[in-house]
Motif scaffolding. Structure first.
Motif, PDB file in Angstrom:
ATOM      1  N   ALA A  45       0.769  -1.145   0.008  1.00  0.00           N
ATOM      2  CA  ALA A  45       0.056   0.098   0.165  1.00  0.00           C
ATOM      3  C   ALA A  45       0.853   1.267  -0.099  1.00  0.00           C
ATOM      4  N   VAL A  89      -3.566   3.854  -1.197  1.00  0.00           N
ATOM      5  CA  VAL A  89      -4.255   4.313   0.054  1.00  0.00           C
ATOM      6  C   VAL A  89      -3.805   5.576   0.577  1.00  0.00           C
ATOM      7  N   ARG A 147      -3.446   2.927   5.800  1.00  0.00           N
ATOM      8  CA  ARG A 147      -2.410   1.822   5.786  1.00  0.00           C
ATOM      9  C   ARG A 147      -1.795   1.201   6.708  1.00  0.00           C
ATOM     10  N   THR A 173      -1.523  -0.956  -4.257  1.00  0.00           N
ATOM     11  CA  THR A 173      -2.685  -0.332  -3.853  1.00  0.00           C
ATOM     12  C   THR A 173      -2.428   1.053  -3.518  1.00  0.00           C
ATOM     13  N   SER A 192      -4.152  -1.330   7.701  1.00  0.00           N
ATOM     14  CA  SER A 192      -4.387  -2.525   6.645  1.00  0.00           C
ATOM     15  C   SER A 192      -3.075  -3.704   7.002  1.00  0.00           C
TER      16      SER A 192
END
Length: 536
Positions: A48, A247, A253, A245, A256
């Protein structure tokens, strides 16, 4: 490689001493491989990042968040050892520099192909270098590395000579960067915008999909067998898939990674460190070489054309407070325009000081008078400086807010203006700014010439000054000691003229989960994922 070439490729001993600023749990790579056992092939690494540059062409990308992914798509002629600064073989097995440093001859390894099956030979390299000067503003880095490009001569499928109109000693190091990563002739021939949507390289991964502001997905290149001599293992990458990804929120982040939704995150903020390490995640850090985070000025704008304003702003900034209040614990306050991990860095701490009282006296002497609200004015013009930035790191906004508070204490009104990452380069090229907050990473001091020379892009609209001949001289100086002296002089002139206000050294801090191993930093503090793998 000749002895002269080796000397030109080497950098001062400072780099070896200061190259790695690592987190307590980190090193050049992630994890404790001895505990995890031998590397395993397969799996997906989800990473991320905070932003998307709006482009996946390595030759047109300058944002770290996107470089993490596009670096994996292309190979370079050389690689640079992050510990010593020495150049090592990659696509080129040998190279020679002419005595006048105007031409560079490379011998290429055989058997390399792009992922579309076409050979990576001398003609393909020539096609890349011939095309780069005509790219647009997004390719400022690559174009700067090829400033004065006179052409490439192909002697054979494995040998070519790159020539310049003037001495260009920085070019060898530039061949190790993602910006001069080699693309297939088919990609080279496409328009700038089409290339931003997708390119073909010869690297260990290929582009599987790109969704703007959402994700970049890469797939392992089958049969890859021509990696850098610095890679830990030959052959194909371990991981099957890399997924990056986008973010933007730092807290999301972090959450996640803690939940296992992603395997690694970038742009770690100070507030993220304790929760991450407490959860068993690993922090990896390395100080970025190049131009530090700071404020550059468009000198065509009257308010910042006044040297007293630029000097006062520098004096008003308490860099230690900003580092301690915003940035991760591994971060250092700037002591020059160049970061301490940059070859030929000079410690100019005496010129980078906090002295609010002196800032006020400088403005007083220049006729800037405090108004009822404390903001100064002169000849009816308020001392207001709009500072533009792009949200490429979660620390940018809070750092600028602290600078805003510190500047207000001496009567300077800082107005913070955020622009999308994808728009920053065009705004800079158009001169549509008064001041810019940012940094630029490169493990070679010629970055100063590409950014501040009147003969280059000159985004900052710097006039002719004693700085210019020094920047030109260092670019053609093959003797490392003399080049270091000239680069030191350039750093001093940039500070005494107030052309740039350094604030903080960017330190790349990544967090990776406990099952992630083999993530390494290159010499520019970007990541290399050929050797990365997961233990679960």
């Amino acid at each position: 490689m000749t002895a002269r070439s080796r000397r030109a490729a080497m950098f001062p001993a400072l780099l070896a001493a200061a190259a790695l600023v690592l987190a307590a749990c980190g090193g050049g790579s992630s994890g404790t491989e001895a505990d995890a056992g031998p590397p395993r092939a397969g799996g997906t690494l989800t990473f991320a990042v905070g932003s998307d540059a709006g482009c996946v062409d390595p030759q047109q990308v300058a944002s770290n968040d996107t470089i993490y992914s596009v670096r994996q798509l292309v190979d370079s002629l050389t690689d640079q050892d992050p510990r010593t600064g020495e150049l090592k073989p990659w696509l080129a097995t040998a190279w020679q520099t002419s005595p006048d440093a105007k031409s560079f001859t490379f011998t290429l390894r055989t058997g390399v192909t792009f992922s579309d099956g076409t050979p990576l030979d001398a003609a393909a390299v020539k096609a890349n270098f011939d095309r780069i000067p005509s790219l647009g503003v997004r390719a400022a880095l690559a174009k700067g590395y090829l400033a004065g490009y006179a052409g490439t001569t192909v002697q054979s499928p494995t040998q070519l000579t790159v020539s310049f109109t003037q001495p260009n000693v920085q070019f060898l190091q530039a061949t190790s960067t993602h910006s001069l990563g080699i693309l297939s002739p088919a990609s080279v021939a496409r328009s700038d915008d089409d290339r931003c949507a997708g390119v073909i390289g010869s690297g260990p991964f290929t582009l599987q999909s790109y969704v703007k502001n959402a994700s970049i997905t890469l797939a392992k290149r089958p049969g890859y067998d021509w990696g850098s001599s610095l890679f830990a293992h030959p052959g194909e990458a371990y991981l099957d898939t890399l997924r990056f990804t986008i973010v933007p929120e730092s807290g999301v982040r972090t959450g996640s990674l803690q939940s296992g939704e992603v395997d690694a995150i970038g742009s770690i903020g100070q507030q993220d460190e304790a929760p991450l390490t407490g959860a068993g995640d690993q922090l990896l850090a390395r100080s970025n070489p190049g131009i530090v985070f700071g404020i550059g000025f468009n000198l065509s704008k009257p308010v910042v054309a006044d040297p007293a304003v630029r000097q006062a702003l520098s004096l008003a900034i308490n860099r230690q407070d900003i580092v301690g209040g915003v940035f991760p614990s591994q971060t250092r306050a700037a002591t020059s325009v160049l970061a301490s991990t940059t070859p030929s860095y000079a410690d100019e701490s005496a010129l980078v000081v906090f002295d609010a009282a002196k800032a006020r006296s400088v403005l007083d002497a220049a006729g800037w008078v405090p108004g009822p609200d404390g903001i100064r004015a002169k000849d009816g013009q308020e001392l207001t400086i709009p500072v533009t930035y792009a949200p490429v790191a979660g620390t940018n906004q809070p750092a600028l807010e602290l600078i805003q508070q510190q500047a207000k204490a001496v009567g300077i009104d800082i107005r913070i203006q955020q622009v999308p990452v994808a728009q920053l380069a065009s705004q800079q090229a158009a001169g549509d700014f008064t001041a810019l907050w940012g940094n630029l990473t490169r493990a070679d001091p010629d970055l100063l010439r590409s950014q501040f020379s009147v003969a280059g892009s000159n985004f900052y609209r710097i006039p002719q000054s004693p700085l210019e001949p020094v920047l030109v001289a260092q670019a053609g100086e093959p003797d490392p000691a003399e080049r270091t002296r000239l680069v030191g002089q350039a750093q001093q002139l940039l500070l005494t003229q107030g052309f740039y206000v350094p604030v903080v050294e960017l330190t790349t801090v990544l967090a990776v989960g406990p099952t992630v191993h083999g993530v390494t930093f290159d010499a520019s503090s970007r990541i290399q994922l050929h050797d990365a793998w997961k233990s679960a």
